[in-house]
Scaffold this active site. Sequence first.
Site, mmCIF file in Angstrom:
data_model
loop_
_atom_site.group_PDB
_atom_site.id
_atom_site.type_symbol
_atom_site.label_atom_id
_atom_site.label_comp_id
_atom_site.label_asym_id
_atom_site.label_seq_id
_atom_site.Cartn_x
_atom_site.Cartn_y
_atom_site.Cartn_z
ATOM 1 N N GLY A 11 8.914 1.638 -11.943
ATOM 2 C CA GLY A 11 9.229 1.338 -10.535
ATOM 3 C C GLY A 11 9.115 -0.138 -10.232
ATOM 4 O O GLY A 11 8.732 -0.534 -9.139
ATOM 5 N N GLY A 12 9.466 -0.966 -11.199
ATOM 6 C CA GLY A 12 9.391 -2.420 -11.018
ATOM 7 C C GLY A 12 10.616 -2.960 -10.297
ATOM 8 O O GLY A 12 11.096 -2.364 -9.326
ATOM 9 N N ILE A 14 13.897 -3.393 -11.291
ATOM 10 C CA ILE A 14 15.116 -2.554 -11.325
ATOM 11 C C ILE A 14 14.813 -1.213 -10.660
ATOM 12 O O ILE A 14 15.610 -0.719 -9.857
ATOM 13 C CB ILE A 14 15.626 -2.335 -12.765
ATOM 14 C CG1 ILE A 14 15.921 -3.680 -13.444
ATOM 15 C CG2 ILE A 14 16.888 -1.475 -12.765
ATOM 16 C CD1 ILE A 14 16.382 -3.566 -14.895
ATOM 17 N N ARG A 91 16.234 -10.148 -26.372
ATOM 18 C CA ARG A 91 15.904 -8.763 -25.998
ATOM 19 C C ARG A 91 15.114 -8.099 -27.130
ATOM 20 O O ARG A 91 14.241 -7.285 -26.890
ATOM 21 C CB ARG A 91 17.185 -7.981 -25.706
ATOM 22 C CG ARG A 91 17.900 -8.465 -24.442
ATOM 23 C CD ARG A 91 19.136 -7.637 -24.147
ATOM 24 N NE ARG A 91 19.843 -8.114 -22.967
ATOM 25 C CZ ARG A 91 20.804 -9.036 -22.979
ATOM 26 N NH1 ARG A 91 21.157 -9.603 -24.110
ATOM 27 N NH2 ARG A 91 21.397 -9.403 -21.869
ATOM 28 N N ASN A 98 7.987 -2.203 -26.031
ATOM 29 C CA ASN A 98 8.814 -1.214 -25.327
ATOM 30 C C ASN A 98 9.030 0.058 -26.143
ATOM 31 O O ASN A 98 9.225 1.133 -25.574
ATOM 32 C CB ASN A 98 10.143 -1.845 -24.901
ATOM 33 C CG ASN A 98 9.938 -2.783 -23.705
ATOM 34 O OD1 ASN A 98 8.825 -2.884 -23.182
ATOM 35 N ND2 ASN A 98 10.986 -3.456 -23.286
ATOM 36 N N ASN A 123 15.066 -2.587 -22.551
ATOM 37 C CA ASN A 123 15.554 -3.383 -23.688
ATOM 38 C C ASN A 123 14.563 -3.414 -24.848
ATOM 39 O O ASN A 123 13.366 -3.232 -24.610
ATOM 40 C CB ASN A 123 15.815 -4.813 -23.205
ATOM 41 C CG ASN A 123 17.205 -4.946 -22.624
ATOM 42 O OD1 ASN A 123 18.173 -4.438 -23.188
ATOM 43 N ND2 ASN A 123 17.297 -5.615 -21.482
ATOM 44 N N HIS A 178 24.196 -4.673 -26.792
ATOM 45 C CA HIS A 178 23.806 -5.420 -25.593
ATOM 46 C C HIS A 178 23.025 -6.656 -26.026
ATOM 47 O O HIS A 178 21.818 -6.747 -25.880
ATOM 48 C CB HIS A 178 22.945 -4.515 -24.708
ATOM 49 C CG HIS A 178 22.632 -5.105 -23.368
ATOM 50 N ND1 HIS A 178 23.571 -5.733 -22.582
ATOM 51 C CD2 HIS A 178 21.473 -5.146 -22.654
ATOM 52 C CE1 HIS A 178 23.000 -6.140 -21.455
ATOM 53 N NE2 HIS A 178 21.728 -5.801 -21.478
HETATM 54 N N1 APR Z 1 5.659 4.618 -18.031
HETATM 55 C C1 APR Z 1 6.259 4.285 -16.869
HETATM 56 N N2 APR Z 1 6.422 3.024 -16.448
HETATM 57 C C2 APR Z 1 5.965 2.040 -17.226
HETATM 58 C C3 APR Z 1 5.331 2.304 -18.464
HETATM 59 C C4 APR Z 1 5.192 3.679 -18.864
HETATM 60 N N3 APR Z 1 4.593 4.011 -20.006
HETATM 61 N N4 APR Z 1 4.985 1.124 -18.997
HETATM 62 C C5 APR Z 1 5.383 0.156 -18.149
HETATM 63 N N5 APR Z 1 5.979 0.709 -17.075
HETATM 64 C C6 APR Z 1 6.506 0.060 -15.873
HETATM 65 C C7 APR Z 1 5.748 -1.197 -15.473
HETATM 66 O O1 APR Z 1 4.493 -0.881 -14.876
HETATM 67 C C8 APR Z 1 6.725 -1.835 -14.489
HETATM 68 O O2 APR Z 1 6.491 -1.455 -13.146
HETATM 69 O O3 APR Z 1 7.830 -0.396 -16.045
HETATM 70 C C9 APR Z 1 8.091 -1.304 -14.954
HETATM 71 C C10 APR Z 1 9.046 -2.378 -15.406
HETATM 72 O O4 APR Z 1 9.357 -3.146 -14.306
HETATM 73 P P1 APR Z 1 9.547 -4.747 -14.367
HETATM 74 O O5 APR Z 1 8.443 -5.335 -15.161
HETATM 75 O O6 APR Z 1 9.750 -5.229 -12.978
HETATM 76 O O7 APR Z 1 10.880 -4.917 -15.247
HETATM 77 P P2 APR Z 1 12.420 -4.738 -14.785
HETATM 78 O O8 APR Z 1 12.956 -6.065 -14.385
HETATM 79 O O9 APR Z 1 12.545 -3.611 -13.861
HETATM 80 O O10 APR Z 1 13.063 -4.379 -16.207
HETATM 81 C C11 APR Z 1 12.706 -3.212 -16.891
HETATM 82 O O11 APR Z 1 14.810 -3.074 -18.035
HETATM 83 O O12 APR Z 1 16.545 -4.602 -18.189
HETATM 84 C C12 APR Z 1 15.431 -4.075 -18.820
HETATM 85 O O13 APR Z 1 14.653 -5.903 -20.168
HETATM 86 C C13 APR Z 1 14.367 -5.131 -19.036
HETATM 87 O O14 APR Z 1 13.038 -3.806 -20.507
HETATM 88 C C14 APR Z 1 13.146 -4.293 -19.179
HETATM 89 C C15 APR Z 1 13.405 -3.125 -18.226
#
Ligand code: APR
Length: 311
Positions: A11-12, A14, A91, A98, A123, A178
């Site tokens: 829920g970050g 994106i 990436r 990841n 990614n 990608h």
């Molecule tokens: N389960 C659920 N959520 C998780 C987990 C997990 N095990 N581990 C991490 N997260 C959450 C993080 O807490 C964070 O809120 O994933 C979210 C990622 O959000 P952002 O850090 O804001 O990243 P964002 O810009 O949304 O990108 C997410 O998409 O485009 C790709 O390269 C980018 O890999 C990245 C992903």
Amino acid sequence: MSRPKISLIGGGQIGGNLALLAAQKELGDVVIFDIPKAEGMVKGKALDLLQLRPHDGYDANIVGTSDWNDVKDSDVFIITAGIPRKPGMDREDLLGINLGIMKDVASNIKEQAPNAFVIVISNPLDAMVYAFYKISGFSKNQVVGMAGALDSGRFRAFIAMETGLSVQDVTCMVLGGHGDTMVPITRLATVGGVPVTDLIPAERLAEIEHRTRFAGGEIVKLFGNGSAFYAPAQCAIEMAESYLKDKKRVIPCASLCEGEFDIDGYFIGVPTVIGSGGVEKILEFDLTDDEKTELNNTLDAVKKTVNETGL
Ligand code: APR
């Protein structure tokens, strides 16, 4: 009849935009899932979006949670769980962290909603979607990666900026992985049906192709911390919408090829029909010799990252 249930894993940046768009398009009820450490953040985003409802008029319910039970029986998952890039990173540099996250996510989704349609955004995309497929044991129709839609959209945006013509009338596709080896199929790009090769000089087109290949990195550099989020969210929503409304849109997606374009056993960007059956079909067409060479090159890059997953 109840509304479809759309669960956003992560829920970050994106994820938050996915929730907004899914609600505004009234695609269904939305669950924003994140790790316990981020539970307050996703609960807060859900509440904020519920308070936007009176202004926008959507009725979707939105919840934030870190409890896997809350995603039970979801129709669609969109996975952004993971860390994004920082300047100077490829990436591929995200793979170690990841991949661990994807293992956790895939096994939980398998348990909670074995019939769902799953769109992966995390990614390195081509390896993450492959990992989800392998770990979950889902059918190839249920699993797709969002990348080609974004890369093609970036190419479209740059052509519109160059010509000053409406982006609505620009069509083109970008195939392959990608990453920097992606393959813009420039010879098929048009503006309102007119080939771009007749509208833009060859050397400018080459610069636009180059900018497209590195468009994600251009944004990473500007942000200084994190990667693109508005356009990636919209692209995944288009894919989810095509599934939920059986639109059968043709979108470049990372789909599992089993012989198409002479690729076997890898997820890679190819023109994909998305309808109520999920990934319903890959549309093949003849490539030129140069395009074939470029596709083989991008396939090598994808294979390398996929092999590093050890799956
Ligand atoms: N389960 C659920 N959520 C998780 C987990 C997990 N095990 N581990 C991490 N997260 C959450 C993080 O807490 C964070 O809120 O994933 C979210 C990622 O959000 P952002 O850090 O804001 O990243 P964002 O810009 O949304 O990108 C997410 O998409 O485009 C790709 O390269 C980018 O890999 C990245 C992903």
